[in-house]
Scaffold this active site. Structure first.
Site, PDB file in Angstrom:
ATOM      1  N   GLY A  20      43.340  -1.410  27.519  1.00  0.00           N
ATOM      2  CA  GLY A  20      44.217  -1.744  26.390  1.00  0.00           C
ATOM      3  C   GLY A  20      44.854  -3.119  26.590  1.00  0.00           C
ATOM      4  O   GLY A  20      45.446  -3.397  27.627  1.00  0.00           O
ATOM      5  N   ARG A  81      36.632  -0.964  27.009  1.00  0.00           N
ATOM      6  CA  ARG A  81      36.874   0.174  27.891  1.00  0.00           C
ATOM      7  C   ARG A  81      35.553   0.569  28.564  1.00  0.00           C
ATOM      8  O   ARG A  81      35.217   1.749  28.679  1.00  0.00           O
ATOM      9  CB  ARG A  81      37.484   1.331  27.100  1.00  0.00           C
ATOM     10  CG  ARG A  81      38.890   0.999  26.609  1.00  0.00           C
ATOM     11  CD  ARG A  81      39.597   2.204  26.034  1.00  0.00           C
ATOM     12  NE  ARG A  81      40.950   1.889  25.556  1.00  0.00           N
ATOM     13  CZ  ARG A  81      42.016   1.760  26.345  1.00  0.00           C
ATOM     14  NH1 ARG A  81      41.859   1.885  27.654  1.00  0.00           N
ATOM     15  NH2 ARG A  81      43.186   1.456  25.844  1.00  0.00           N
ATOM     16  N   ASP A 112      45.114   1.388  35.009  1.00  0.00           N
ATOM     17  CA  ASP A 112      44.504   2.205  36.069  1.00  0.00           C
ATOM     18  C   ASP A 112      42.990   2.290  35.944  1.00  0.00           C
ATOM     19  O   ASP A 112      42.267   2.325  36.949  1.00  0.00           O
ATOM     20  CB  ASP A 112      45.133   3.602  36.091  1.00  0.00           C
ATOM     21  CG  ASP A 112      45.010   4.335  34.753  1.00  0.00           C
ATOM     22  OD1 ASP A 112      44.774   3.659  33.722  1.00  0.00           O
ATOM     23  OD2 ASP A 112      45.142   5.564  34.738  1.00  0.00           O
ATOM     24  N   THR A 134      49.444  -3.109  31.543  1.00  0.00           N
ATOM     25  CA  THR A 134      49.309  -2.006  30.590  1.00  0.00           C
ATOM     26  C   THR A 134      50.665  -1.682  30.023  1.00  0.00           C
ATOM     27  O   THR A 134      51.652  -1.625  30.760  1.00  0.00           O
ATOM     28  CB  THR A 134      48.719  -0.736  31.237  1.00  0.00           C
ATOM     29  OG1 THR A 134      48.827   0.357  30.311  1.00  0.00           O
ATOM     30  CG2 THR A 134      49.429  -0.346  32.533  1.00  0.00           C
ATOM     31  N   ASP A 136      51.573   1.046  29.164  1.00  0.00           N
ATOM     32  CA  ASP A 136      51.970   2.382  29.644  1.00  0.00           C
ATOM     33  C   ASP A 136      52.876   2.333  30.862  1.00  0.00           C
ATOM     34  O   ASP A 136      53.557   3.312  31.159  1.00  0.00           O
ATOM     35  CB  ASP A 136      50.721   3.215  29.988  1.00  0.00           C
ATOM     36  CG  ASP A 136      49.810   3.388  28.791  1.00  0.00           C
ATOM     37  OD1 ASP A 136      48.648   3.806  28.982  1.00  0.00           O
ATOM     38  OD2 ASP A 136      50.249   3.083  27.668  1.00  0.00           O
ATOM     39  N   ASP A 138      52.282   2.674  33.982  1.00  0.00           N
ATOM     40  CA  ASP A 138      52.096   3.909  34.763  1.00  0.00           C
ATOM     41  C   ASP A 138      51.343   3.690  36.074  1.00  0.00           C
ATOM     42  O   ASP A 138      50.668   4.588  36.576  1.00  0.00           O
ATOM     43  CB  ASP A 138      51.358   4.956  33.919  1.00  0.00           C
ATOM     44  CG  ASP A 138      50.008   4.445  33.418  1.00  0.00           C
ATOM     45  OD1 ASP A 138      49.256   5.247  32.825  1.00  0.00           O
ATOM     46  OD2 ASP A 138      49.697   3.255  33.644  1.00  0.00           O
ATOM     47  N   MET A 178      53.189   4.974  21.860  1.00  0.00           N
ATOM     48  CA  MET A 178      52.087   5.140  22.795  1.00  0.00           C
ATOM     49  C   MET A 178      52.606   5.449  24.205  1.00  0.00           C
ATOM     50  O   MET A 178      53.768   5.785  24.376  1.00  0.00           O
ATOM     51  CB  MET A 178      51.227   3.875  22.798  1.00  0.00           C
ATOM     52  CG  MET A 178      50.387   3.700  21.555  1.00  0.00           C
ATOM     53  SD  MET A 178      49.416   2.188  21.684  1.00  0.00           S
ATOM     54  CE  MET A 178      48.121   2.533  20.475  1.00  0.00           C
ATOM     55  N   GLY A 179      51.702   5.363  25.195  1.00  0.00           N
ATOM     56  CA  GLY A 179      52.089   5.610  26.576  1.00  0.00           C
ATOM     57  C   GLY A 179      51.184   6.576  27.291  1.00  0.00           C
ATOM     58  O   GLY A 179      51.319   6.810  28.480  1.00  0.00           O
ATOM     59  N   ARG A 180      50.241   7.158  26.546  1.00  0.00           N
ATOM     60  CA  ARG A 180      49.296   8.143  27.091  1.00  0.00           C
ATOM     61  C   ARG A 180      50.041   9.253  27.821  1.00  0.00           C
ATOM     62  O   ARG A 180      50.864   9.926  27.200  1.00  0.00           O
ATOM     63  CB  ARG A 180      48.246   7.454  27.990  1.00  0.00           C
ATOM     64  CG  ARG A 180      46.849   8.055  27.699  1.00  0.00           C
ATOM     65  CD  ARG A 180      45.847   7.663  28.720  1.00  0.00           C
ATOM     66  NE  ARG A 180      45.268   6.337  28.527  1.00  0.00           N
ATOM     67  CZ  ARG A 180      44.329   6.036  27.655  1.00  0.00           C
ATOM     68  NH1 ARG A 180      43.889   6.953  26.833  1.00  0.00           N
ATOM     69  NH2 ARG A 180      43.831   4.813  27.581  1.00  0.00           N
TER      70      ARG A 180
END
Ligand code: F6P
Length: 351
Positions: A20, A81, A112, A134, A136, A138, A178-180
């Protein structure tokens, strides 16, 4: 784990951006090229993430190519991706491109998934350095990833806007972000934007809890409420995440989305106030990087090249406090970094 350093002359490095996109990615590319040029190292950009290495689609990146892109969102290299380990002969093709372009080392910019591929390529003898990028946020070992702060800005602005129309119409407005599987965007965005309810994947929620909060606000004369919900949040009544489509990508991810409509559908049966949904979607990934992300990306890009000069590989740049340090990719990739109880409790104080 101490990283072995491999002091060896490097004349050319490769760079790619995968997964992303986000604001700040171009700022990192710019910093890599400028720091590499200062050390007499040539930079080769590969297009569209790992696909560019599979197809050997490369472009030299000179100082003039990265001039004036600090503030430009997205990635001039493109992204995808693509997972080489899911393609026939993928890793071998990556190695061929790496060698054909006479690369001494490589910088992978992404989350990741992207850095996970970089980590596995160590076993094929490739010298990799990662930059965490990202929205996210994370990845372990870094306080922040490039793109996160800019995404928080977009969420905060959206919540400020929703407040004015929510109180004007006496409505319940739900913003899906978002953020998965991590709730960083919802939690930080919700706190900054003054949401009345913040729902994250790390803690299941019930429609009843939301209803009680709304009624509590009504009892003090607040006939509107703003709810921010992470796309990966799990309704207790459902017991699983809400996916927009179940077809997984090459890293096994399904596209999440729709939990806000799940909530709206049930909440509207429990309250007289009208309920409306806004999905912020790709507005969180676009636009110009925040000043914080511009500086973070610049520091990460410079440091990634310096790790190469020091012979440090299979690491990523990590911001810890105000220092940028090498983080072993094995450590960074030990599962998504999720929001901790302290921040969840803090968010709970405000609703
Ligand atoms: O990983 C970043 C991210 O924006 C996630 O928050 C989101 O779930 C996903 O990418 C969306 O993927 P795509 O851009 O492929 O639709």
């Amino acid at each position: 784990m101490k990283n072995e350093t491999e002091q060896q002359q490097v004349d050319r490095i490769g760079v790619l951006t995968g997964g992303g996109d986000s604001p700040g990615t171009n700022a990192a590319i710019r910093a890599i090229v400028r720091r590499a040029a200062e050390a007499g190292i040539e930079t080769i950009g590969f297009q569209d993430g790992w696909l560019g290495l599979l197809e050997d689609r490369a472009q030299p990146l000179a100082l003039r190519d990265v001039s004036g892109i600090l503030h430009v969102g997205g990635t001039l290299l493109g992204t995808s991706r693509t997972n080489p380990f899911k393609r026939p002969g993928g890793p071998e093709k990556v190695v061929e491109s790496y060698k054909r372009n006479r690369l001494g080392a490589f910088v992978a910019i992404g989350g990741d998934d992207t850095l996970g591929v970089a980590h596995r390529l160590k076993d094929y003898g490739l010298r990799m350095v990662g930059i965490p990028q990202t929205i996210d946020n994370d990845l372990w070992g870094t306080d922040y990833c490039i793109g996160f702060d800019s995404a928080i800005g977009a969420v905060t602005d959206a919540l400020d806007r929703l407040h004015t129309t929510g109180y004007s119409h006496h409505r319940i407005l739900i913003l899906e972000v978002m953020g998965r599987d991590a709730g960083w965007i919802a939690l930080f965005g919700g706190l900054a934007g003054g949401a009345d309810v913040i729902l994250v994947p790390e803690r299941k929620f019930s429609i009843g809890d939301i209803q009680r909060r709304i009624e509590q606000r009504i009892s003090i004369g607040k006939r509107f409420s703003i709810i921010v919900v992470a796309e990966g949040a799990v309704p207790e009544e459902l017991g699983c995440q809400v996916a927009r489509e179940t077809k997984a990508d090459e890293f096994g991810h399904v596209t999440l989305g729709g939990v806000s409509y799940y909530i709206a559908d049930r909440l509207s049966k429990l309250t007289d106030l009208p309920v409306r949904v806004t999905t912020l979607a790709y507005l969180q990934r676009g636009g110009t990087p925040s000043p914080f992300d511009r500086i973070l990306a610049t520091r990460f890009g410079v440091k990634a090249v310096e790790f190469i000069l020091e012979g440090r590989y299979d690491v990523m740049t990590g911001l810890q406090g105000n220092r940028v340090v090498p983080v072993p990719l094995a450590e960074a990739l030990r599962g998504p970094k999720l929001v901790g109880q302290e921040l969840i409790t803090l968010a709970g104080l405000f609703y």
